[in-house]
Motif scaffolding. Structure first.
Motif, PDB file in Angstrom:
ATOM      1  N   LYS A  90      46.909  35.606  43.558  1.00 49.76           N
ATOM      2  CA  LYS A  90      48.361  35.479  43.727  1.00 49.76           C
ATOM      3  C   LYS A  90      48.990  36.847  43.523  1.00 49.76           C
ATOM      4  O   LYS A  90      49.284  37.270  42.399  1.00 49.76           O
ATOM      5  N   ARG A  91      49.162  37.583  44.596  1.00 45.82           N
ATOM      6  CA  ARG A  91      49.670  38.963  44.498  1.00 45.82           C
ATOM      7  C   ARG A  91      51.176  38.975  44.225  1.00 45.82           C
ATOM      8  O   ARG A  91      51.921  38.185  44.763  1.00 45.82           O
ATOM      9  N   GLU A 104      49.107  39.370  35.489  1.00 44.70           N
ATOM     10  CA  GLU A 104      50.090  39.227  34.418  1.00 44.70           C
ATOM     11  C   GLU A 104      49.412  38.535  33.243  1.00 44.70           C
ATOM     12  O   GLU A 104      48.519  37.689  33.427  1.00 44.70           O
ATOM     13  N   LYS A 157      52.294  36.533  38.315  1.00 44.36           N
ATOM     14  CA  LYS A 157      51.567  37.197  39.388  1.00 44.36           C
ATOM     15  C   LYS A 157      50.156  37.546  38.905  1.00 44.36           C
ATOM     16  O   LYS A 157      49.877  37.560  37.712  1.00 44.36           O
ATOM     17  N   ARG A 207      46.840  35.588  34.473  1.00 45.28           N
ATOM     18  CA  ARG A 207      46.548  35.081  35.820  1.00 45.28           C
ATOM     19  C   ARG A 207      45.444  35.967  36.392  1.00 45.28           C
ATOM     20  O   ARG A 207      45.695  37.003  37.008  1.00 45.28           O
ATOM     21  N   ASP A 262      42.471  32.146  42.967  1.00 45.32           N
ATOM     22  CA  ASP A 262      43.608  32.162  42.060  1.00 45.32           C
ATOM     23  C   ASP A 262      43.206  31.394  40.805  1.00 45.32           C
ATOM     24  O   ASP A 262      42.363  30.493  40.853  1.00 45.32           O
TER      25      ASP A 262
END
Length: 383
Positions: free
Chosen positions: A382-383, A182, A179, A197, A204
Motif C-alpha cells: 500500500k504505497r 508506517e 501507508k 504496515r 499488503d
C-alpha cells in the motif's frame, strides 16, 4: 526403569505456542524455538490463502529492541545507529520505518533488520537466529549514546494478504489509512500494540507487536475472522521467495555485500560517496566503491525450464558441459502462485543478464534455468 535425558537443547516457546498447537500447528525447531511449519490445510493452501485473503504468522522468535537516546533526542540514537548500518536513519521520520543491515568490516552483512522511529526512541526488529549477537553488537558500539532495551515480554505476528486491512480495521479503525512502512503505537482490540504496515510476503499487511500477556486474546480474535487462516514457516518461505526477498543466512550473510545482493536500493544517497553522511559504517571502504564500479557477482532470479525444483546449494554452470561451477542457488522451491519452480542465487556479473541461461546440477543431471527479473510475483504494498 531408566530415563534417558536428551542432549538436545530445550526449545523456547513463543507466547502463542499453546494457542497455535490448539489450532493444529505442526511444530518444528527453528532459531531455537518450537514453531509451526504448517497447519492441517498444508503449505500450498496456506500460501494461496495468504495471496487471496489473509494469513496470520507467529514471528515472535524475532528480536525486538528499543534504542533510547541518552540525550533524549531521537536524532542522536539515529546518528549512533548509522555507525553500524549503511542506511540513512536520521531521515526516518517519526511514525515511519526503514529496512537496514548491520555490516562487518569486510562489507558483509551481520543481519538485516527493520528500524522504526517512535518519536522518542527507535524500535528495531532483528532476525531470531541473530538476536543475541545483535544485542551484543549494539551494546559494544552504541552504549555511549543509547540505552539498549531488549523487549522480551512481547509477541510478534504478521497479518498478510489483500484482506489484512479490512480484518485488522475491525480491531483498529486507524490501520487502513496507514501507508506502507508506517509504524507506531496503536490500540488493537483495546490492547496497546506496535503496528507497522509491512511484512515479508510481498502482500499488503501488518506486523503487530503485542504484550505477551495479551497475545492470545488479540490473535484469537483475529483468527476468528473467516478471512484469516494461521500460516506456518513453510508458506512464509515460499511467499517471500516468490516476492524475491532475501532470507538471512541463505541469500545474504557475512560474505555478501548489499551491492552483490542487489540491495543497492536500501542504501540512500546520503550515505554513499559524496553524500552528506557518507560512509562511517563498517565495510564502507568495500561497499562504497561497489556502487561506482559494481561487484564481481550478483543475486539473480532463476526460473527452471522444467518442472523439477532446484534447491539451495545446487551448483550453477555456464553450460551443460562445464567442469567448473560459476555460482550456486541460495533459495529454491516451488512457487504455488506460479504453479512452477523458482529459485535465486549468485552468478558472476558476466553471466547475470536477464534472459540468459545457466545450468544447475541436480542429482547428477544438468538442468537449464533462465535468469529472470524479480520479484517473481508482483508486490502489492500500500504505497
Amino acid at each position: 526403569m531408566v530415563t534417558h535425558v536428551s542432549d538436545a537443547p530445550t526449545l523456547q516457546k513463543t507466547p502463542l505456542h499453546a494457542l497455535l498447537l490448539e489450532r493444529g500447528g505442526k511444530m518444528v525447531a527453528f532459531a531455537g524455538y518450537d514453531m509451526p511449519v504448517q497447519y492441517a490445510s498444508g503449505v500450498l493452501k496456506e500460501h494461496l490463502h495468504t495471496r487471496a485473503k489473509a494469513g496470520l504468522f507467529d514471528v515472535s522468535h524475532m528480536g525486538q529492541i528499543a534504542l533510547r537516546p541518552k540525550s533524549g533526542d531521537v536524532r542522536d540514537a539515529a546518528l549512533a545507529l548509522e555507525r553500524l548500518v549503511p542506511q540513512d536513519i536520521v531521515a526516518v521520520a517519526p511514525g515511519r520505518q526503514r529496512y537496514a543491515q548491520f555490516t562487518n568490516p569486510a562489507g558483509g552483512l551481520l543481519d538485516d533488520l527493520m528500524v522504526a522511529n517512535f518519536g522518542d526512541h527507535l524500535f528495531l526488529v532483528v532476525n531470531g537466529a541473530c538476536k543475541a549477537a545483535d544485542e551484543a553488537h549494539l551494546r559494544e558500539h552504541l552504549s555511549d549514546a543509547c540505552a539498549i532495551e531488549v523487549l522480551t515480554d512481547r509477541a510478534l505476528i504478521a497479518l498478510q494478504g489483500p484482506k489484512a486491512a479490512s480484518v485488522l480495521a475491525k480491531k483498529c479503525p486507524e490501520v487502513p489509512a496507514m501507508k506502507f512502512m508506517e509504524a507506531g503505537p496503536r490500540q488493537v482490540g483495546g490492547v496497546a500494540c506496535f503496528v507497522s504496515r509491512s511484512g515479508y510476503t510481498g502482500e499488503d499487511g501488518y506486523e503487530i507487536s503485542i504484550p505477551a500477556a495479551r497475545a492470545e486474546d488479540v490473535v484469537s480474535a483475529l483468527l476468528d475472522d473467516p478471512d484469516v487462516a494461521p500460516v506456518g514457516l513453510g508458506a512464509r518461505d515460499s511467499l517471500r521467495l516468490e516476492a524475491g526477498l532475501c532470507l538471512y543466512g541463505h541469500d545474504i550473510g557475512a560474505t555478501t555485500t548489499p551491492v552483490e545482493a542487489a540491495l543497492e536500493w536500501s542504501v540512500q544517497k546520503s550515505r554513499r560517496s559524496g553524500g552528506v553522511r557518507a560512509g562511517g559504517f563498517p565495510g564502507a571502504n568495500v561497499i562504497l566503491p561497489q556502487f561506482e564500479q559494481g561487484a564481481a557477482r550478483r543475486r539473480v532470479g532463476l526460473r527452471p525450464e522444467g518442472r523439477a525444483p532446484v534447491r539451495e546449494g545446487a551448483p550453477l554452470f555456464a553450460d551443460a558441459a562445464s567442469a567448473d561451477s560459476i555460482g550456486a542457488v541460495t533459495s529454491g522451491g516451488f512457487g504455488p502462485s506460479l504453479n512452477a519452480p523458482i529459485a535465486m542465487g549468485y552468478l558472476p556479473v558476466s553471466h547475470a543478464a536477464t534472459g540468459g541461461l545457466v545450468y544447475a546440477e541436480v542429482r547428477g543431471q544438468r538442468l537449464p534455468l533462465r535468469i529472470c527479473a524479480m520479484p517473481f510475483v508482483p508486490h502489492n504494498y500500500k504505497r
